[in-house]
Design an enzyme around this catalytic site. Structure first.
Site, PDB file in Angstrom:
ATOM      1  N   ASP A  35       0.825  -1.210   0.000  1.00 34.80           N
ATOM      2  CA  ASP A  35       0.000   0.000   0.000  1.00 34.80           C
ATOM      3  C   ASP A  35       0.861   1.263   0.000  1.00 34.80           C
ATOM      4  O   ASP A  35       0.408   2.335   0.410  1.00 34.80           O
ATOM      5  CB  ASP A  35      -0.913   0.017   1.238  1.00 34.80           C
ATOM      6  CG  ASP A  35      -2.020  -1.021   1.180  1.00 34.80           C
ATOM      7  OD1 ASP A  35      -2.222  -1.622   0.116  1.00 34.80           O
ATOM      8  OD2 ASP A  35      -2.687  -1.228   2.207  1.00 34.80           O
ATOM      9  N   ASP A  41      -5.462  -9.079  13.732  1.00 39.44           N
ATOM     10  CA  ASP A  41      -5.048 -10.434  14.093  1.00 39.44           C
ATOM     11  C   ASP A  41      -5.823 -10.937  15.320  1.00 39.44           C
ATOM     12  O   ASP A  41      -6.369 -12.045  15.313  1.00 39.44           O
ATOM     13  CB  ASP A  41      -3.537 -10.490  14.345  1.00 39.44           C
ATOM     14  CG  ASP A  41      -3.024  -9.303  15.165  1.00 39.44           C
ATOM     15  OD1 ASP A  41      -3.843  -8.534  15.699  1.00 39.44           O
ATOM     16  OD2 ASP A  41      -1.792  -9.159  15.274  1.00 39.44           O
TER      17      ASP A  41
END
Length: 432
Positions: A101, A250
């Site tokens: 990104d 996560d």
């Protein structure tokens, strides 16, 4: 005067409650040490058994996708991509996704290294987005839609997996197909660079060697650490997929999969070295992101855990205690402020407040020392001598206090400024 006395008692009561909560939170770490010693022999035997599971012939091995998220990481992306290409796995079944990104020159570096590795016969693709929607979670979600395969090895760009990582860590999936993910232990490229990196090494050794290992052995929820692990697609789908509305994607996916019945494995014997932040500013920003994300996930998952009918009461309590640890820093901040106010309003309370403070601090130091030393001894055999370890401990405690006041400043600014969307403040890498 009566009003001031009442306020003083109220602040004193809040201070007392905060001391009790902090003692309980830090006491849970001492409990983990005791549980660790009780379960260690059995847990290590199980790990050895799972890692001795034979792999199928190369022709029958599954396809594995290696995903490496990056954002303005600079030249370190080359090392990360090349370490993925060096993994020992049939080349026709090894697929590498560089999830980039970047908004700087890193983007061109990613395209270049991907082209070079493809020219050498590796299946490497650079998946570059024009915006950071969902941040790391969004990148992982979009990349997953680009491939049909079932296993995803995820590495932050600065981690360098050993060449046999897949040969070792894929074995448990054949022994226990219902495994959501296999998490390897962090190791470090620069643990002795300075006092800060040494403190992080000791802290993370305790987190991984005591908390993560013991949760795995006890059957408690095992959080994914965001890197150095292999996920199974079915588990990701069962948890609702990667989401980008929290900065700890996560932990979020871990708990969403856990309430659906998926369990994970932590490997103490497999270390993957990565880079530790070497300056205080970067480390504090990292801690802030982790704390904010932890609290966000805690608020989201509390109701899901409580209403689940498939989770035992003991497992619910373990999960809730784990998630409640996100409150330790706000409780510490409230306790400090309320104690100061109580002492200012009623000086006669100062001896009692100081006694509570000293007892709480002593308990925190005992528990923290035991916890950190146990993790350090388990992972590294006590390579840091006791006197130097004392310095590490003091830096750890000071770092926690600094994080609390930084968090307070950040949230105070947010309170009196225009609301902004959640931002994933990625920890910069130097390529140590």
């Amino acid at each position: 005067m009566a009003m001031l006395a009442t306020l003083a008692l109220l602040f004193g009561a809040v201070f007392t409650v905060c001391c009790v909560l902090l003692a309980a939170f830090i006491g849970s770490l001492l409990y983990m040490v005791v549980l660790h010693h009780r379960l260690k022999a059995r847990g290590l035997r199980r790990e050895e058994m799972l890692l001795s599971t034979p792999l199928p012939a190369d022709a029958d091995l599954p396809h594995v996708v290696v995903q490496i998220p990056s954002f303005n990481e600079g030249p370190v992306v080359r090392r990360g991509a090349e370490s993925a290409a060096a993994l020992d796995w049939p080349r026709d079944k090894l697929h590498i996704q560089l999830l980039d990104d970047s908004t700087d020159e890193t983007a061109e570096m990613v395209r270049q290294v991907a082209a070079e590795l493809r020219a050498k016969g590796f299946d490497v693709v650079a998946l570059q987005r024009t915006d950071r929607s969902g941040y790391k979670g969004g990148a992982l979600h979009e990349a997953m839609q680009q491939t049909p395969y079932d296993f995803f090895a995820i590495f932050d760009v600065d981690y360098i997996p050993p060449t046999d990582f897949l040969r070792v860590c894929m074995r448990p999936f054949f022994a226990e197909p219902k495994t959501a993910f296999v998490q390897a232990r962090f190791d470090f490229l620069n643990p002795h660079e300075n006092a800060l990196t040494e403190m992080q090494m000791v802290t993370l050794d305790a987190h991984l060697g005591i908390e993560q290992a013991t949760r795995c052995w006890a059957g408690h929820p095992l959080p994914f650490n965001g890197t150095c692990g292999i996920w199974q697609r079915a588990a990701i789908d069962a948890g609702g997929g990667w989401k980008g509305d929290t900065v700890t994607e996560d932990l979020d996916l871990t708990y969403r999969g856990w309430v659906k019945g998926w369990r994970a494995l932590f490997l103490t014997s497999v270390g993957v070295p990565g880079e530790l932040p070497a300056d205080t500013k970067t480390w504090l920003r990292q801690q802030q992101r982790w704390q904010d994300g932890f609290r966000h996930v805690s608020m989201r998952m509390f109701p899901e855990i409580l209403k689940s009918r498939d989770i035992t009461l003991s497992s619910k309590l373990a999960a809730l205690l784990h998630l409640c640890m996100a409150l330790n820093q706000p409780v510490l901040l409230v306790g400090i402020v309320s104690g100061i106010l109580a002492g200012l309003l009623a000086p006669s309370l100062v001896p009692l407040l100081l006694t509570l403070f000293v007892v709480t601090v002593a308990w925190v130091l005992v528990c923290a020392t035991t916890f950190l030393r146990a993790g350090h001894n388990f992972i590294r055999g006590g390579e840091i001598p006791p006197l130097e370890f004392g310095v590490v401990l003091l830096r750890f405690v000071g770092g926690q206090v600094a994080t609390v006041f930084r968090s307070f400043g950040v949230h105070l600014r947010k309170t009196f400024s225009k609301p902004k969307p959640v931002v994933f403040d990625r920890t910069p890498k130097r390529g140590t």
